[in-house]
Design an enzyme around this catalytic site. Sequence first.
Site, PDB file in Angstrom:
ATOM      1  N   ASP A  76       8.826  99.991 -80.214  1.00 38.39           N
ATOM      2  CA  ASP A  76      10.238 100.127 -80.558  1.00 38.39           C
ATOM      3  C   ASP A  76      10.647 101.561 -80.269  1.00 38.39           C
ATOM      4  O   ASP A  76       9.867 102.310 -79.691  1.00 38.39           O
ATOM      5  CB  ASP A  76      10.459  99.754 -82.036  1.00 38.39           C
ATOM      6  CG  ASP A  76      11.829  99.127 -82.256  1.00 38.39           C
ATOM      7  OD1 ASP A  76      12.835  99.740 -81.851  1.00 38.39           O
ATOM      8  OD2 ASP A  76      11.883  98.032 -82.833  1.00 38.39           O
ATOM      9  N   ASP A  80      14.250  91.729 -86.841  1.00 34.26           N
ATOM     10  CA  ASP A  80      13.993  92.602 -85.690  1.00 34.26           C
ATOM     11  C   ASP A  80      12.562  93.112 -85.781  1.00 34.26           C
ATOM     12  O   ASP A  80      12.280  94.149 -86.384  1.00 34.26           O
ATOM     13  CB  ASP A  80      14.991  93.753 -85.655  1.00 34.26           C
ATOM     14  CG  ASP A  80      15.050  94.375 -84.258  1.00 34.26           C
ATOM     15  OD1 ASP A  80      14.235  94.001 -83.396  1.00 34.26           O
ATOM     16  OD2 ASP A  80      15.930  95.227 -84.040  1.00 34.26           O
ATOM     17  N   ALA A  81      11.653  92.325 -85.195  1.00 35.78           N
ATOM     18  CA  ALA A  81      10.221  92.616 -85.308  1.00 35.78           C
ATOM     19  C   ALA A  81       9.601  92.970 -83.964  1.00 35.78           C
ATOM     20  O   ALA A  81       8.532  93.562 -83.917  1.00 35.78           O
ATOM     21  CB  ALA A  81       9.495  91.418 -85.903  1.00 35.78           C
ATOM     22  N   LYS A  82      10.253  92.600 -82.879  1.00 40.56           N
ATOM     23  CA  LYS A  82       9.764  92.916 -81.525  1.00 40.56           C
ATOM     24  C   LYS A  82       8.287  92.563 -81.372  1.00 40.56           C
ATOM     25  O   LYS A  82       7.533  93.322 -80.774  1.00 40.56           O
ATOM     26  CB  LYS A  82      10.039  94.377 -81.191  1.00 40.56           C
ATOM     27  CG  LYS A  82      11.543  94.724 -81.183  1.00 40.56           C
ATOM     28  CD  LYS A  82      11.795  96.139 -80.696  1.00 40.56           C
ATOM     29  CE  LYS A  82      13.282  96.453 -80.584  1.00 40.56           C
ATOM     30  NZ  LYS A  82      14.023  96.471 -81.863  1.00 40.56           N
ATOM     31  N   ARG A  83       7.885  91.403 -81.880  1.00 44.64           N
ATOM     32  CA  ARG A  83       6.494  91.000 -81.787  1.00 44.64           C
ATOM     33  C   ARG A  83       6.174  90.475 -80.401  1.00 44.64           C
ATOM     34  O   ARG A  83       7.072  90.049 -79.654  1.00 44.64           O
ATOM     35  CB  ARG A  83       6.185  89.918 -82.827  1.00 44.64           C
ATOM     36  CG  ARG A  83       6.306  90.384 -84.283  1.00 44.64           C
ATOM     37  CD  ARG A  83       5.415  91.572 -84.572  1.00 44.64           C
ATOM     38  NE  ARG A  83       5.263  91.814 -86.002  1.00 44.64           N
ATOM     39  CZ  ARG A  83       5.849  92.805 -86.677  1.00 44.64           C
ATOM     40  NH1 ARG A  83       6.659  93.649 -86.061  1.00 44.64           N
ATOM     41  NH2 ARG A  83       5.617  92.959 -87.974  1.00 44.64           N
TER      42      ARG A  83
END
Lengths: 280, 280
Positions: free
Chosen positions: A102, B97-100
């Site tokens: 991020d 919103d974890a952007k995994r």
Amino acid sequence: MTFAERLAASVAARGPTCVGLDPHLPLLPLAVDPQRRAETAAVVRDWSLGVVEAVAPHVAAIKPQVAFFEALGAPGVAALEVAVAAARRAGLVVILDAKRGDIGSTAEAYAQATLDDDGPLGADAVTLSPWLGPESLGPFLARMPQKGAFLLVRTSNPGAGAWQGGPEGVAGEVARWIAAQRQPGLGAVVGATVPAEAAAWRTLLPEAWFLVPGFGAQGGTLADLRALRSGPLLVNSSRGVLFPASGGPRERDWVAGVGRRAAAFAAELAALDSRSPAAS
Amino acid sequence: MTFAERLAASVAARGPTCVGLDPHLPLLPLAVDPQRRAETAAVVRDWSLGVVEAVAPHVAAIKPQVAFFEALGAPGVAALEVAVAAARRAGLVVILDAKRGDIGSTAEAYAQATLDDDGPLGADAVTLSPWLGPESLGPFLARMPQKGAFLLVRTSNPGAGAWQGGPEGVAGEVARWIAAQRQPGLGAVVGATVPAEAAAWRTLLPEAWFLVPGFGAQGGTLADLRALRSGPLLVNSSRGVLFPASGGPRERDWVAGVGRRAAAFAAELAALDSRSPAAS
């Protein structure tokens, strides 16, 4: 000591071996009910402590896979905190497999969450996804050389190349960026499952620590590792050490079983004769 | 109702607006000591509940940024669970919103952790990094159309293009893959900060939901959004709603302040006149 020095010393002492800490519920030696998350998290915590105890004499590092803990919510994250603290006390290098990525203050928060000694985990290193670009890595670089990170350059899954590309693609650009940083705490994840590319990755990154997943269960072999051994190397095995191959009845003395398999993994890797060039 | 239907209904009722839930500690209206994580997590929990209450009448969705909660360890994750539950009760669409991004059983664990209603969070949708390839998205596709996901196609940070590339690069391939899925629950994150590319992204994905960060604080403007409005659109603002612009003394009635700024954000976006084409 810096992260790279700690890792090199651990590899010099116990070989280039890392065990994944993957509490995959259906495979645990104790029955759990995933719906009862707090109780399941307590079982996962105790299992993790058993694994740390069993592998610590045999391997250099442990790689907790945070997804399995997060699936249990806050009690699972508390279990992860206990497991990481125990692994650090046992002298294992702890590489948190979080694959975070991020930007800005969010990347800074992830660095606090994973690496900081006054944060909840204080791991030695973390795995990172480079998709958001070089600036997403700033907060982690700022914590080097005391702490480390492994960028996902080329992962070990069959479809990894679709968007990562190979040494000539975006993954190659990521590798070149790593080389340009000249930071020993910044390593690369390079899967053992693409042997045709192995020499090219090592040419791009002659001195970087490679964390190599895909050995054993995913098909990577000792022969696949030889092209990587001219530089510092850490080879991971997860299910091959954690669980019996048979998939038969649960092991009665599962701590001893994990220890036996960790020792066998270490013995197999000793044949590679690649004890940390970085430590020499 | 499917995820896409829930989102379309919420946007039809309250406009194409999403507020980030980013408990950035130095900006909170209450003093905290980050070293005392349990106490800080309690403050973050209460602040989050206040934000949910303040924004629910004005915006369609809320986007908790998990990194800030994770930086507080298990008590922080418990606070996130409370906040997500409150947002769902308040009728907000919750986009974690974890952007995994991971593979196999690990990706499955992340899907359980973020989306499953019998899991710890049960969000409506999650942000995902595509770096590990199409197979990493399988467990999330399997949860559609009831649940949703937004792939990071082109993020809003200045250096996003370094490895994502533009519409002709890897990011474009990801967009084409999304289009080929023909799955309304599968959306794209496309930053408002690259206006020159906006029309190209919409051409590649004429019917997909776009989650657009970068509006306001990061420089994106209403004009930048016009090229995206021929398809379904959700525009995010985080700090611009959560915190006063002045950076002056802490707001005394901060819940009212957040509500005022959420209403102003909604009014500004109403000028875009892009109320969900998908709902028409």
